[in-house]
Write a protein that holds these residues in place. Structure first.
Motif, PDB file in Angstrom:
ATOM      1  N   ASP A 188     -34.794-122.442 -69.613  1.00  0.00           N
ATOM      2  CA  ASP A 188     -33.957-123.582 -70.008  1.00  0.00           C
ATOM      3  C   ASP A 188     -32.835-123.151 -70.955  1.00  0.00           C
ATOM      4  OD1 ASP A 188     -35.000-123.509 -72.649  1.00  0.00           O
ATOM      5  OD2 ASP A 188     -36.313-125.236 -72.321  1.00  0.00           O
ATOM      6  N   GLU A 189     -32.000-124.108 -71.344  1.00  0.00           N
ATOM      7  CA  GLU A 189     -30.826-123.816 -72.166  1.00  0.00           C
ATOM      8  C   GLU A 189     -31.183-123.281 -73.552  1.00  0.00           C
ATOM      9  OE1 GLU A 189     -32.147-127.971 -72.247  1.00  0.00           O
ATOM     10  OE2 GLU A 189     -31.322-126.799 -70.612  1.00  0.00           O
ATOM     11  N   ASP A 190     -32.419-123.475 -74.003  1.00  0.00           N
ATOM     12  CA  ASP A 190     -32.858-122.952 -75.299  1.00  0.00           C
ATOM     13  C   ASP A 190     -33.603-121.621 -75.163  1.00  0.00           C
ATOM     14  OD1 ASP A 190     -31.844-125.182 -76.757  1.00  0.00           O
ATOM     15  OD2 ASP A 190     -33.605-126.350 -76.157  1.00  0.00           O
ATOM     16  N   GLY A 191     -33.664-121.076 -73.934  1.00  0.00           N
ATOM     17  CA  GLY A 191     -34.296-119.789 -73.703  1.00  0.00           C
ATOM     18  C   GLY A 191     -35.801-119.848 -73.478  1.00  0.00           C
ATOM     19  N   PHE A 192     -36.341-121.065 -73.304  1.00  0.00           N
ATOM     20  CA  PHE A 192     -37.780-121.213 -73.078  1.00  0.00           C
ATOM     21  C   PHE A 192     -38.101-121.232 -71.590  1.00  0.00           C
ATOM     22  CE2 PHE A 192     -37.292-122.965 -77.330  1.00  0.00           C
ATOM     23  CZ  PHE A 192     -38.334-122.347 -78.004  1.00  0.00           C
ATOM     24  N   PRO A 193     -39.241-120.649 -71.208  1.00  0.00           N
ATOM     25  CA  PRO A 193     -39.645-120.692 -69.796  1.00  0.00           C
ATOM     26  C   PRO A 193     -40.089-122.101 -69.406  1.00  0.00           C
ATOM     27  CG  PRO A 193     -41.324-119.593 -71.118  1.00  0.00           C
ATOM     28  CD  PRO A 193     -40.185-119.902 -72.031  1.00  0.00           C
ATOM     29  N   ASN A 194     -39.763-122.490 -68.203  1.00  0.00           N
ATOM     30  CA  ASN A 194     -40.175-123.772 -67.623  1.00  0.00           C
ATOM     31  C   ASN A 194     -40.892-123.452 -66.323  1.00  0.00           C
ATOM     32  OD1 ASN A 194     -37.787-126.328 -68.503  1.00  0.00           O
ATOM     33  ND2 ASN A 194     -38.244-124.499 -69.637  1.00  0.00           N
ATOM     34  N   LEU A 195     -42.107-123.956 -66.160  1.00  0.00           N
ATOM     35  CA  LEU A 195     -42.935-123.622 -65.011  1.00  0.00           C
ATOM     36  C   LEU A 195     -43.175-124.847 -64.149  1.00  0.00           C
ATOM     37  CD1 LEU A 195     -44.589-121.191 -63.906  1.00  0.00           C
ATOM     38  CD2 LEU A 195     -46.526-122.096 -65.180  1.00  0.00           C
ATOM     39  N   LYS A 196     -43.178-124.660 -62.843  1.00  0.00           N
ATOM     40  CA  LYS A 196     -43.375-125.775 -61.921  1.00  0.00           C
ATOM     41  C   LYS A 196     -44.140-125.296 -60.686  1.00  0.00           C
ATOM     42  CE  LYS A 196     -40.822-128.842 -58.914  1.00  0.00           C
ATOM     43  NZ  LYS A 196     -40.380-130.149 -59.157  1.00  0.00           N
ATOM     44  N   ALA A 197     -45.048-126.126 -60.204  1.00  0.00           N
ATOM     45  CA  ALA A 197     -45.735-125.845 -58.944  1.00  0.00           C
ATOM     46  C   ALA A 197     -44.819-126.248 -57.800  1.00  0.00           C
ATOM     47  CB  ALA A 197     -47.050-126.619 -58.870  1.00  0.00           C
ATOM     48  N   MET A 198     -44.799-125.441 -56.767  1.00  0.00           N
ATOM     49  CA  MET A 198     -43.939-125.678 -55.603  1.00  0.00           C
ATOM     50  C   MET A 198     -44.751-125.438 -54.335  1.00  0.00           C
ATOM     51  SD  MET A 198     -40.600-125.982 -56.694  1.00  0.00           S
ATOM     52  CE  MET A 198     -39.533-125.398 -55.395  1.00  0.00           C
ATOM     53  N   PHE A 199     -44.222-125.950 -53.214  1.00  0.00           N
ATOM     54  CA  PHE A 199     -44.781-125.550 -51.929  1.00  0.00           C
ATOM     55  C   PHE A 199     -44.476-124.067 -51.739  1.00  0.00           C
ATOM     56  CE2 PHE A 199     -43.944-130.138 -50.915  1.00  0.00           C
ATOM     57  CZ  PHE A 199     -45.273-130.506 -50.776  1.00  0.00           C
ATOM     58  N   THR A 200     -45.240-123.408 -50.921  1.00  0.00           N
ATOM     59  CA  THR A 200     -45.018-121.981 -50.684  1.00  0.00           C
ATOM     60  C   THR A 200     -43.663-121.748 -50.015  1.00  0.00           C
ATOM     61  OG1 THR A 200     -46.229-122.166 -48.616  1.00  0.00           O
ATOM     62  CG2 THR A 200     -47.466-121.402 -50.539  1.00  0.00           C
ATOM     63  N   PRO A 201     -43.195-120.500 -50.041  1.00  0.00           N
ATOM     64  CA  PRO A 201     -41.883-120.212 -49.441  1.00  0.00           C
ATOM     65  C   PRO A 201     -41.845-120.572 -47.964  1.00  0.00           C
ATOM     66  CG  PRO A 201     -42.762-118.286 -50.583  1.00  0.00           C
ATOM     67  CD  PRO A 201     -43.827-119.319 -50.587  1.00  0.00           C
ATOM     68  N   ARG A 202     -40.711-121.093 -47.537  1.00  0.00           N
ATOM     69  CA  ARG A 202     -40.500-121.420 -46.119  1.00  0.00           C
ATOM     70  C   ARG A 202     -40.240-120.159 -45.311  1.00  0.00           C
ATOM     71  NH1 ARG A 202     -38.595-126.883 -45.230  1.00  0.00           N
ATOM     72  NH2 ARG A 202     -40.062-128.117 -46.455  1.00  0.00           N
ATOM     73  N   LYS A 203     -39.684-119.161 -45.989  1.00  0.00           N
ATOM     74  CA  LYS A 203     -39.310-117.922 -45.295  1.00  0.00           C
ATOM     75  C   LYS A 203     -39.438-116.780 -46.299  1.00  0.00           C
ATOM     76  CE  LYS A 203     -35.153-115.769 -43.361  1.00  0.00           C
ATOM     77  NZ  LYS A 203     -33.747-115.973 -43.048  1.00  0.00           N
ATOM     78  N   ILE A 204     -39.944-115.655 -45.816  1.00  0.00           N
ATOM     79  CA  ILE A 204     -39.977-114.433 -46.605  1.00  0.00           C
ATOM     80  C   ILE A 204     -39.296-113.372 -45.761  1.00  0.00           C
ATOM     81  CG2 ILE A 204     -41.401-112.673 -47.709  1.00  0.00           C
ATOM     82  CD1 ILE A 204     -43.602-114.813 -48.014  1.00  0.00           C
ATOM     83  N   GLU A 205     -38.294-112.746 -46.343  1.00  0.00           N
ATOM     84  CA  GLU A 205     -37.519-111.733 -45.618  1.00  0.00           C
ATOM     85  C   GLU A 205     -37.197-110.596 -46.578  1.00  0.00           C
ATOM     86  OE1 GLU A 205     -34.220-112.500 -42.449  1.00  0.00           O
ATOM     87  OE2 GLU A 205     -33.283-112.549 -44.427  1.00  0.00           O
TER      88      GLU A 205
END
Length: 142
Positions: A23-40
């Motif tokens: 973030d803008e203050d240099g802190f990590p922000n973590l979020k759960a996501m669906f897995t990648p749609r594509k890996i290349e």
């Protein structure tokens, strides 16, 4: 040390990815996501909203990490990858990554301005399994 193929095979089996931005203050922000749609190669492609906090953070600071894990009954394994994230809005990649159910999130379809693709390029990582942790460079993996 796991091979590149073993690492990517493990990642593809997981149902959730965790994505970290700064973030803008240099802190990590973590979020759960669906897995990648594509890996290349070393690149992982995800979908999200252009207007999301995460996309806005990546536009200002591309430093990122993604994490995948499997928690079994007797064994825990995790892989963290570190690299950079790009927010892509070109139609070609948006069409390639698009899936039928996405219209639930993006009412205007594949051309919805609030639909974008996040492209993560891995540089290095850490693998944890059986109480052992190993760091690696992506380029050094076989």
């Amino acid at each position: 040390m796991k091979t590149r193929e073993q690492i990517f095979e493990f990642i593809q089996k997981q149902k959730t990815a965790f994505m970290a931005s700064v973030d803008e203050d240099g802190f990590p922000n973590l979020k759960a996501m669906f897995t990648p749609r594509k890996i290349e190669g070393n690149c992982f492609y995800f979908t999200t909203n252009t207007s999301s906090m995460r996309s806005q953070q990546f536009m200002k600071n591309p430093k990122a990490s993604i994490y995948f894990y499997h928690r079994g009954r007797f064994r825990y394994e995790g892989i963290m990858l570190i690299g950079t994230m790009e927010v892509l809005q070109d139609d070609e990649i948006k069409k390639e990554i698009w899936q039928a159910g996405d219209s639930m999130y993006y009412k205007q379809g594949v051309t919805d301005p609030d639909y974008c693709v996040l492209k993560f390029t891995a540089v290095k990582g850490r693998h944890y399994c059986d109480l052992k942790t190993e760091s690696f460079l992506i380029e050094d993996l076989e």
